[in-house]
Design an enzyme around this catalytic site. Structure first.
Site, PDB file in Angstrom:
ATOM      1  N   SER A 192       0.917  -1.244  -0.179  1.00 28.08           N
ATOM      2  CA  SER A 192      -0.236   0.172   0.033  1.00 28.08           C
ATOM      3  C   SER A 192       0.763   1.347  -0.136  1.00 28.08           C
ATOM      4  O   SER A 192       1.944   1.221   0.616  1.00 28.08           O
ATOM      5  CB  SER A 192      -1.065  -0.037   1.290  1.00 28.08           C
ATOM      6  N   LYS A 207      -4.684  -6.585   3.660  1.00 24.55           N
ATOM      7  CA  LYS A 207      -4.820  -5.475   2.481  1.00 24.55           C
ATOM      8  C   LYS A 207      -5.999  -5.056   2.044  1.00 24.55           C
ATOM      9  O   LYS A 207      -6.486  -3.838   2.073  1.00 24.55           O
ATOM     10  CB  LYS A 207      -3.693  -5.721   1.443  1.00 24.55           C
ATOM     11  N   HIS A 220      -7.584  -3.084   4.703  1.00 17.53           N
ATOM     12  CA  HIS A 220      -7.109  -1.929   4.940  1.00 17.53           C
ATOM     13  C   HIS A 220      -7.717  -1.014   3.834  1.00 17.53           C
ATOM     14  O   HIS A 220      -8.186   0.286   4.397  1.00 17.53           O
ATOM     15  CB  HIS A 220      -5.545  -1.911   4.418  1.00 17.53           C
ATOM     16  N   ASN A 221      -8.161  -1.615   2.630  1.00 21.29           N
ATOM     17  CA  ASN A 221      -8.638  -0.753   1.626  1.00 21.29           C
ATOM     18  C   ASN A 221     -10.088  -0.479   1.920  1.00 21.29           C
ATOM     19  O   ASN A 221     -10.553   0.630   1.671  1.00 21.29           O
ATOM     20  CB  ASN A 221      -8.620  -1.311   0.242  1.00 21.29           C
ATOM     21  N   GLU A 244      -9.818   2.206   4.335  1.00 27.28           N
ATOM     22  CA  GLU A 244      -9.649   3.549   3.549  1.00 27.28           C
ATOM     23  C   GLU A 244     -10.940   4.030   2.982  1.00 27.28           C
ATOM     24  O   GLU A 244     -11.092   5.524   3.159  1.00 27.28           O
ATOM     25  CB  GLU A 244      -8.436   3.134   2.617  1.00 27.28           C
TER      26      GLU A 244
HETATM   27  P1  NBP Z   1      -2.108  -2.602 -13.158  1.00 25.15           P
HETATM   28  O1  NBP Z   1      -2.989  -3.326 -12.489  1.00 25.15           O
HETATM   29  O2  NBP Z   1      -2.520  -1.710 -14.229  1.00 25.15           O
HETATM   30  O3  NBP Z   1      -1.597  -3.974 -14.156  1.00 25.15           O
HETATM   31  C1  NBP Z   1      -0.820  -3.797 -15.331  1.00 25.15           C
HETATM   32  C2  NBP Z   1       0.124  -4.982 -15.243  1.00 25.15           C
HETATM   33  O4  NBP Z   1      -0.492  -5.923 -15.593  1.00 25.15           O
HETATM   34  C3  NBP Z   1       0.987  -4.817 -16.761  1.00 25.15           C
HETATM   35  O5  NBP Z   1       2.343  -5.321 -16.397  1.00 25.15           O
HETATM   36  C4  NBP Z   1       0.367  -5.743 -17.868  1.00 25.15           C
HETATM   37  O6  NBP Z   1       1.055  -5.946 -18.784  1.00 25.15           O
HETATM   38  C5  NBP Z   1      -0.276  -6.600 -16.796  1.00 25.15           C
HETATM   39  N1  NBP Z   1      -1.309  -7.420 -17.535  1.00 25.15           N
HETATM   40  C6  NBP Z   1      -2.494  -7.169 -17.801  1.00 25.15           C
HETATM   41 BR1  NBP Z   1      -3.273  -5.555 -17.313  1.00 25.15          BR
HETATM   42  N2  NBP Z   1      -3.073  -8.129 -18.232  1.00 25.15           N
HETATM   43  C7  NBP Z   1      -2.329  -9.216 -18.291  1.00 25.15           C
HETATM   44  C8  NBP Z   1      -2.318 -10.530 -18.796  1.00 25.15           C
HETATM   45  N3  NBP Z   1      -3.619 -10.861 -19.388  1.00 25.15           N
HETATM   46  N4  NBP Z   1      -1.139 -11.087 -18.717  1.00 25.15           N
HETATM   47  C9  NBP Z   1      -0.119 -10.711 -18.381  1.00 25.15           C
HETATM   48  N5  NBP Z   1      -0.086  -9.241 -17.811  1.00 25.15           N
HETATM   49  C10 NBP Z   1      -1.009  -8.624 -18.004  1.00 25.15           C
HETATM   50  O7  NBP Z   1      -0.846  -2.031 -12.612  1.00 25.15           O
HETATM   51  P2  NBP Z   1      -0.589  -1.489 -11.231  1.00 25.15           P
HETATM   52  O8  NBP Z   1      -1.535  -0.257 -11.301  1.00 25.15           O
HETATM   53  O9  NBP Z   1       1.053  -1.172 -11.375  1.00 25.15           O
HETATM   54  O10 NBP Z   1      -0.716  -2.472 -10.155  1.00 25.15           O
HETATM   55  C11 NBP Z   1      -0.328  -3.755 -10.070  1.00 25.15           C
HETATM   56  C12 NBP Z   1      -0.930  -4.524  -8.948  1.00 25.15           C
HETATM   57  O11 NBP Z   1      -0.622  -3.545  -7.714  1.00 25.15           O
HETATM   58  C13 NBP Z   1      -2.340  -4.527  -9.098  1.00 25.15           C
HETATM   59  O12 NBP Z   1      -2.981  -5.773  -8.777  1.00 25.15           O
HETATM   60  C14 NBP Z   1      -2.934  -3.655  -8.382  1.00 25.15           C
HETATM   61  O13 NBP Z   1      -4.506  -3.773  -7.922  1.00 25.15           O
HETATM   62  C15 NBP Z   1      -2.022  -3.422  -7.055  1.00 25.15           C
HETATM   63  N6  NBP Z   1      -2.064  -2.103  -6.747  1.00 25.15           N
HETATM   64  C16 NBP Z   1      -1.984  -1.010  -7.152  1.00 25.15           C
HETATM   65  C17 NBP Z   1      -1.826   0.428  -6.832  1.00 25.15           C
HETATM   66  C18 NBP Z   1      -1.871   1.677  -7.534  1.00 25.15           C
HETATM   67  O14 NBP Z   1      -1.890   2.769  -6.830  1.00 25.15           O
HETATM   68  N7  NBP Z   1      -1.805   1.386  -8.850  1.00 25.15           N
HETATM   69  C19 NBP Z   1      -1.822   0.236  -5.278  1.00 25.15           C
HETATM   70  C20 NBP Z   1      -1.530  -0.571  -4.656  1.00 25.15           C
HETATM   71  C21 NBP Z   1      -1.852  -1.862  -5.187  1.00 25.15           C
HETATM   72  P3  NBP Z   1       1.133  -5.321 -20.259  1.00 25.15           P
HETATM   73  O15 NBP Z   1       1.791  -4.054 -19.848  1.00 25.15           O
HETATM   74  O16 NBP Z   1       1.394  -6.125 -21.107  1.00 25.15           O
HETATM   75  O17 NBP Z   1      -0.742  -4.852 -20.346  1.00 25.15           O
END
Ligand code: NBP
Length: 497
Positions: free
Chosen positions: A130, A185, A188-189, A192
């Site tokens: 987080s 987690k 936590h959300n 939030e």
């Molecule tokens: P995203 O949740 O937007 O996921 C993007 C990633 O997933 C890229 O690497 C993408 O590859 C890959 N992906 C997808 Br979309 N579909 C796919 C598939 N079918 N096969 C393989 N790869 C695939 O990224 P993020 O925002 O960095 O979050 C990552 C994780 O962390 C998520 O679970 C999210 O819920 C969690 N999280 C996010 C935050 C935040 O603030 N963003 C905070 C805390 C936790 P590609 O580039 O090839 O499309």
């Protein structure tokens, strides 16, 4: 193993890139991979340029670039992408290697993946991370669940990259086995969501009484003062974002932002789990329901022309008095909401054998994560003083304040309602306190008889014939009865099982 990477990160989106940069900045060599090659290239040629990264464009090469036992962190979209990567990785891994899912996965998926990988001799951690983009880069709160020996493999890396609370303690700890990390987690959300809703309701009342965005931001800034009980990241960013001017014209950004709050699912999962575990979490539910209501703008526009909402009443309090009432009301509502979330963790710990330590969880939430707040220090201390608190509201740290100031929460809700402003979150927090402090819930007595009347569902008796005694669940003294409502004289019979 010279030249090989200490850890690998799959997923070069916001979270994966920043976590990888964070790891590298602490002296680790990090292997990186992404399904779409261009993202890895952009990363390597951009923020990672000249740093200790090992990029790969084939999964086999990525796996080969890692020191053994391999540590691979998935930072991809939850659901099928996680299963897809695990499936592709499995034939490339050796027994004792570790896969870490750092996305927001559903805890039951984590439990399933844990058992599937354990069968194949692969260690597995499901961890909450987080803090968003900035947290991932500078130090998130990390909530890892899985085998203890799996955690030991990454304990140092996680400790190094985690946020540190004001007393220097790292915002990471071993949460528990299996899906414990992802459950914590998710909760936590959910908490939030509750915080955001409650802050939003304060802003709504302030706005209705004629304050503009700058004034409201000023109030929130004061509430974020060094020794204020409300001091928190969410109050801080509310103040900061409400000051933002409308770049396309007059006024403030907040006044032209569409009143629609989207969501990704963790709030809903929190409520679903609470329903399954029979734990009331009304404030968190109110936040999810309010987001749902926000999304149906067309309906709200239509209904607003049909139903008459009260106009702002002439408030008896002066402005400062209203602000003071709102301050303490928000604090009590927050205590109630956290009490609900922690009660959910307690129930999940019992049901899923997560062995959660609520004091340690509050401790690691003090930094890095979105709900980080001064208040979490007090929760940590409350559980240190009494690890078996039946509910957070039982701690004198909070009950004393609630007992003295509960009227302010009632008054805030009254002001909101008389002004035509919904206070669903505040009211849910207030009613949670009323219910949890009711030795006898008359509404439940009435419903028990209704159920027996229409469905012969039976009812319990809790004591003598005249006055019900107060008994506890654990005493198991309840006798079950059914009244034959349709028969003359309505005979009552005891149900024995
Ligand atoms: P995203 O949740 O937007 O996921 C993007 C990633 O997933 C890229 O690497 C993408 O590859 C890959 N992906 C997808 Br979309 N579909 C796919 C598939 N079918 N096969 C393989 N790869 C695939 O990224 P993020 O925002 O960095 O979050 C990552 C994780 O962390 C998520 O679970 C999210 O819920 C969690 N999280 C996010 C935050 C935040 O603030 N963003 C905070 C805390 C936790 P590609 O580039 O090839 O499309």
């Amino acid at each position: 193993m010279n030249g090989k990477a200490d850890i690998g990160v799959i997923g070069m989106e916001v979270m994966g890139k920043n976590l990888a940069l964070n790891m590298e900045s602490r002296g680790y060599t990090v292997a990186v991979f992404n399904r779409t090659e261009s993202k890895t290239k952009d990363f390597i040629e951009g923020p990672a340029k000249g740093k200790n990264f090992v990029p790969s464009y084939e999964l086999q090469n990525f796996v080969s670039s890692l020191k053994t036992p391999r540590k691979i962190m998935l930072m991809v979209k939850e659901g099928a992408p996680v299963d897809g990567f695990i499936e592709k990785l499995l034939p490339l891994l050796d027994k004792g290697d570790l896969v870490i899912d750092g996305g927001n996965s559903f805890f039951k998926d984590t439990i399933r993946r844990n058992s599937e990988l354990t069968e194949k001799g692969i260690l597995f951690i499901g961890t909450g991370v987080s803090g968003g983009e900035e947290g991932a880069l500078k130090g998130p709160a990390i909530m890892p669940g899985g085998q203890k020996e799996a955690y030991q493999l990454v304990e140092k890396i996680f400790t190094d990259i985690s946020a540190k609370a004001e007393d220097g303690k790292p915002c990471v700890t071993y949460i528990g086995p299996n899906g414990a990390g992802h459950f914590v987690k998710t909760t936590h959300n959910g908490i939030e969501y509750g915080d955001m809703q409650l802050i939003g309701e304060c802003a709504s009342v302030f706005k209705k009484t004629g304050m503009n965005a700058e004034e409201i931001a000023g109030i929130m800034e004061k509430w974020n003062g060094k020794s204020d009980i409300l001091r928190s990241y969410l109050i801080e960013i509310t103040a900061d974002s409400m000051k933002e001017k409308n770049k396309a014209g007059e006024g403030y950004l907040v006044d032209i932002v569409a009143d629609i709050t989207r969501m990704k699912g963790t709030g809903t999962w929190t409520i679903q789990s609470a329903l399954e575990l029979l734990v009331p979490v009304p404030t968190i539910a109110s936040a999810v329901f309010s987001r749902e209501m926000s999304q149906d703008k067309d309906l709200r526009l239509k209904m607003g022309t049909i139903l008459n909402i009260p106009e702002a009443e002439k408030l008896p309090e002066d402005k400062q008095k209203l602000i003071d009432i709102a301050h303490d009301a928000l604090y009590i509502a927050k205590i109630s909401s956290y009490a609900q979330g922690l009660a959910l963790l307690q129930a999940a710990s019992r049901e899923y054998k997560f062995e959660l330590n609520l004091g340690e969880i509050a401790q690691i939430w003090r930094g890095g994560c979105i709900i980080r707040a001064q208040f979490l220090d007090e929760i940590t201390k409350a559980y240190k003083e009494n690890p078996s608190l039946p509910n957070l509201l039982a701690s004198p740290k909070f009950s004393d304040f609630v007992n003295k100031n509960l009227w302010k929460l009632a008054r805030f809700i009254e002001i909101a309602h008389k002004s035509g402003v919904s206070a669903l979150g505040m009211a849910s927090s207030y009613d949670y306190i009323l219910q949890i402090a009711s030795p006898v819930m008359v509404s439940a007595q009435v419903s028990a008889l209704q159920r027996d009347y229409f469905g012969a569902h039976g009812y319990f008796k809790i004591g003598g014939e005249k006055q019900p005694e107060i008994i506890t669940n654990s005493e198991k003294k309840m006798r079950e009865f059914h009244t034959e409502w349709m028969l003359p004289g309505r005979p009552e019979k005891e149900i024995t099982k």
